[in-house]
Design an enzyme around this catalytic site. Structure first.
Site, PDB file in Angstrom:
ATOM      1  N   TYR A 120     -18.390  35.135  -0.682  1.00 36.24           N
ATOM      2  CA  TYR A 120     -18.401  33.832  -1.344  1.00 36.24           C
ATOM      3  C   TYR A 120     -17.998  32.712  -0.395  1.00 36.24           C
ATOM      4  CZ  TYR A 120     -19.886  35.429  -5.834  1.00 36.24           C
ATOM      5  OH  TYR A 120     -20.668  35.922  -6.847  1.00 36.24           O
TER       6      TYR A 120
ATOM      7  N   HIS B 204     -13.277  36.294  -8.560  1.00 39.73           N
ATOM      8  CA  HIS B 204     -14.115  37.273  -7.859  1.00 39.73           C
ATOM      9  C   HIS B 204     -13.281  38.343  -7.173  1.00 39.73           C
ATOM     10  CE1 HIS B 204     -18.025  35.610  -8.642  1.00 39.73           C
ATOM     11  NE2 HIS B 204     -17.644  34.415  -8.258  1.00 39.73           N
TER      12      HIS B 204
END
Length: 754
Positions: free
Chosen positions: A283, A436
């Site tokens: 990410y 996440h």
């Protein structure tokens, strides 16, 4: 008659002078207007410089030709702006995604090539969107906590506006005033307001989602010189009315008490001083594009912000941190939610490397990465990189053993990478990593020569593949991939760390105990005290390079568990490859049953069971024609479980990967001592195997107390080495003296190996 001629002459001169002055005034107005656009990524000065050197800069010229072919192919197909209806991977999703990428490229081509067909294409597509956008309700797919209009989530809508803003900047002066007013009033301003004011739960938070949203609003604000929108982008919405307990699709809380918002907050909070992004490299790669593209635009339009100096130049540090978080082939390590195979060849990292090189002091090591990427940005930064490569200024990017801290102040654990020749050990002891993050404190995974040998599973998602849940996260990401049993770390009583709850995990982090590297031994150690209340987890990992003892470098892994009550502990090793041999007898199960019923255990089939040897377990396997051996100090009461992922997975959403689990039961304290060797090879051509067996004959614990752990390793030649580790004092200058089996050992520092 003479007087009339004279008057006519004077009048003609006056009219000519007026016409000349009028032309001059028009020219001045045009030049003043032109001076402000393009000004985000491309600049007037940059375009002039690029044009002057076209045909003489090989990599830039190659990239320009590749982009031109791509855009020309799209122009030949005509403009398609479909009514949105699909998830990721579906036609409408992919078409709108292709549109924003093509818009940005076409705008650049117009500026560099002076060919109006590209400006016409951008304008005509924008006009189609300006016609469609006011008619759109929320996207018909209802899965997201922040639904978009063009896409199923605001995140992708923001992607569209970030790229479209660059295209608008490139054709701004070419458009008429009426066209600009129409596009801004019917498309860009409503679009920016929808992302921000209409979706505060998306816009006003610290997350890669909100970074894209902040940047989308900020980029279009800079094109339009709209300060109101720019302030929203930089500092967030002043009021948002977000409920305190509101969560996103991944279970993460959206709003924290006293949390700052906006682009600058997203720059301050998720990045550590070392440039590590708390969500993990997958990410971080995705977020680096909006972070850096907006920073470049701000540097050009608002240089007084000194954005590249913010937080001690964290943005350019972040690019180098990302490259350090890749394997030999440039693929990012799968930390937290991460798809295997994503690499620095992605378009986001091409942009990141070029910008970091241009604004970060022209680090010649970045040029070597750009050389591998074999493409550049078509702007000032890409030109700088292409010129650097043309002039042979590149130097190899040297990846060394490194620690990257986590947390805004660098005090929330971190990631350590031990490297020696081709061997790499990645050791994770971070903060949660926002929504996440996974529940895997003190987990590790291992590479050899660029090949993953002991793996981290990554995410449970087929990104942009419509057949699999619309390309979105699958439920197994929560039930399996995030759970502790999916990782190579200790699990207590078949329960995930922090009970698998984000509300607990997000408040805690592990702590580095020590990180020390030398030519012979590289050591990292960390502790975790909150994953299981009343239990301390302390793991120490080392790469030992001692060719006179063991020919190849090997990994030493010591996991000390200290509990206050009787527990069951599992330590899995998710090995890649084919079993060759074991030194213990196991019983294959005639009927496959699951290892448990929750916390990820429900997804493991038990394939075989065994009692551990009362000394050393030897597990030998082969992967990519290289042999590996796990040697573990075991007790007769330990159990060995061969398991395979895939239970309770009727749609085959999970890979059917194997694992070996060492289980210790009915004990307060547990010590796992393991060594992993990479040795030998097999040639399918010659059909010969070389050095197929372990060089370690025995590994044993000589001492394990609160203060010290002593491990003896013996090779096949009956030579022994002793590793003694201080469990309570990591200071490098402290002198230690202990007696083991009537032998006294003295040393300075947290450990000794001799």
């Amino acid at each position: 008659m003479i007087v009339k001629k004279y008057i006519c002459f004077i009048l003609i001169c006056f009219l000519f002078a007026c016409k000349k002055d009028n032309k001059a005034a028009i020219k001045n107005n045009v030049e003043q207007n032109t001076a402000s656009h393009p000004s985000l990524i491309l600049t007037q000065k940059g375009v002039k410089n690029i044009k002057a050197q076209l045909g003489t800069i090989p990599l830039f010229d190659k990239t320009l030709e590749d982009v031109k072919q791509d855009v020309d192919a799209e122009i030949s197909k005509g403009i398609a702006v479909p009514i949105p209806k699909d998830f990721s991977g579906g036609y409408t999703h992919e078409q709108h995604k292709k549109n924003f990428l093509t818009l940005q490229k076409a705008g650049v081509l117009y500026q560099i090539l002076d060919d109006e067909k590209y400006a016409v294409y951008v304008r005509d597509m924008f006009l189609e969107y300006a016609k469609l956008y006011p008619t759109l309700p929320l996207h018909p797919q209802e899965r997201s906590y922040a639904r978009g209009k063009l896409f199923w989530q605001c995140l992708n809508d923001s992607n569209w506006l970030v790229y479209a803003s660059q295209a608008y900047d490139c054709i701004y002066n070419w458009l008429s005033k009426e066209e600009r007013e129409h596009l801004e009033n019917d498309l860009f301003i409503p679009f920016a307001n929808f992302i921000s004011e209409k979706n505060p739960q998306f816009f006003n938070r610290v997350h890669n989602h909100s970074t894209w949203g902040n940047v989308a609003v900020g980029m279009i604000a800079l094109v339009m010189d709209n300060d109101e929108l720019l302030q929203k982008a930089l500092y967030g919405l002043k009021t948002d009315s977000i409920a305190a307990n509101l969560k996103d699709d991944d279970g993460g809380f959206i709003k924290n008490k006293d949390q700052k918002v906006g682009f600058l907050a997203n720059l301050d909070e998720p990045f550590s001083p070392d440039g590590y992004y708390t969500e993990g490299p997958y990410y971080q790669r995705y977020a680096m594009y909006p972070f850096l593209i907006f920073a470049q635009a701000l540097e050009n339009k608002k240089p007084e912000l000194k954005i590249f100096e913010h937080k001690n130049a964290v943005l350019t540090k972040a690019v180098e941190a990302l490259i350090n978080l890749t394997d030999k082939d440039g693929e990012f390590y799968t930390i937290n939610d991460a798809q295997k195979g994503m690499s620095y060849y992605s378009r986001e990292l091409v942009t990141a490397v070029d910008i970091a090189y241009h604004y970060g002091g022209n680090n010649p090591e970045l040029l070597s990465i750009a050389k591998k990427q074999n493409k550049v940005n078509l702007d000032d930064t890409g030109l700088a990189v292409a010129l650097g490569l043309k002039n042979n200024l590149d130097k190899p990017f040297r990846k060394k053993s490194i620690t990257l801290t986590d947390g805004p102040n660098g005090n929330q654990g971190g990631i350590s990478i031990l490297r020696n020749n081709n061997l790499e050990v990645i050791f994770k002891y971070t903060a949660q990593g926002l929504s996440h993050g996974h529940y895997d404190k003190l987990s590790f995974f291992m590479y050899n020569n660029g090949t993953e040998v002991v793996q981290d599973y990554g995410l449970a998602r087929f990104v942009n593949i419509e057949q699999k849940g619309g390309g979105n996260y699958l439920k197994e990401n929560t039930t399996w991939a995030k759970q502790t049993i999916a990782h190579n770390t200790v699990i207590q009583n078949e329960t995930s760390h922090f009970n698998g709850k984000y509300s607990i995990g997000s408040k805690n982090h592990s702590n580095q105990y020590l990180f020390n590297i030398s030519e012979k031994i590289k050591v990292v150690s960390a502790k975790e005290n909150n994953a299981y209340p009343g239990t301390e987890l302390h793991r120490t990992m080392a790469i030992v390079t001692d060719s006179s003892f063991i020919k190849q470098p090997f990994v030493l892994d010591i996991f000390n568990v200290i509990g206050t009550s009787t527990n069951k502990y599992d330590l899995p090793f998710y090995y890649k490859g084919q079993i060759m041999q074991t030194n213990f007898k196991y019983t294959q199960q005639a009927t496959l049953k699951t290892l448990g019923d929750k916390n990820g255990y429900q997804h493991l089939f038990v394939e075989a069971l065994a009692d551990a040897p009362n000394s050393n377990l030897k597990f030998n396997w082969m992967h990519n024609n290289v042999f590996y051996t796990l040697t573990s100090a075991t007790q007769a009461t330990d159990k060995i479980i061969f398991a395979r992922i895939g239970a309770n997975d009727p749609e085959y959403n999970l890979r059917r990967d194997p694992t070996l689990i060492i289980r210790k039961t009915n004990t307060k304290n547990a010590l796992y001592v393991n060594a992993i060797e990479a040795h030998g090879s097999y040639s399918p051509v010659s059909e010969f195997s070389v050095n197929a067996y372990s060089s370690i004959a025995k590994i044993e614990t000589l001492l394990n107390t609160k203060d010290y752990t002593a491990i003896r390793i013996t090779n096949n030649n009956k030579q022994s080495k002793l590793f003694i580790f201080s469990n309570t004092n990591p200071d490098k200058t402290t002198a230690h003296s202990i007696t083991i089996n009537d032998n006294e050992f003295n040393w300075v520092g947290s450990y000794t190996y001799n």
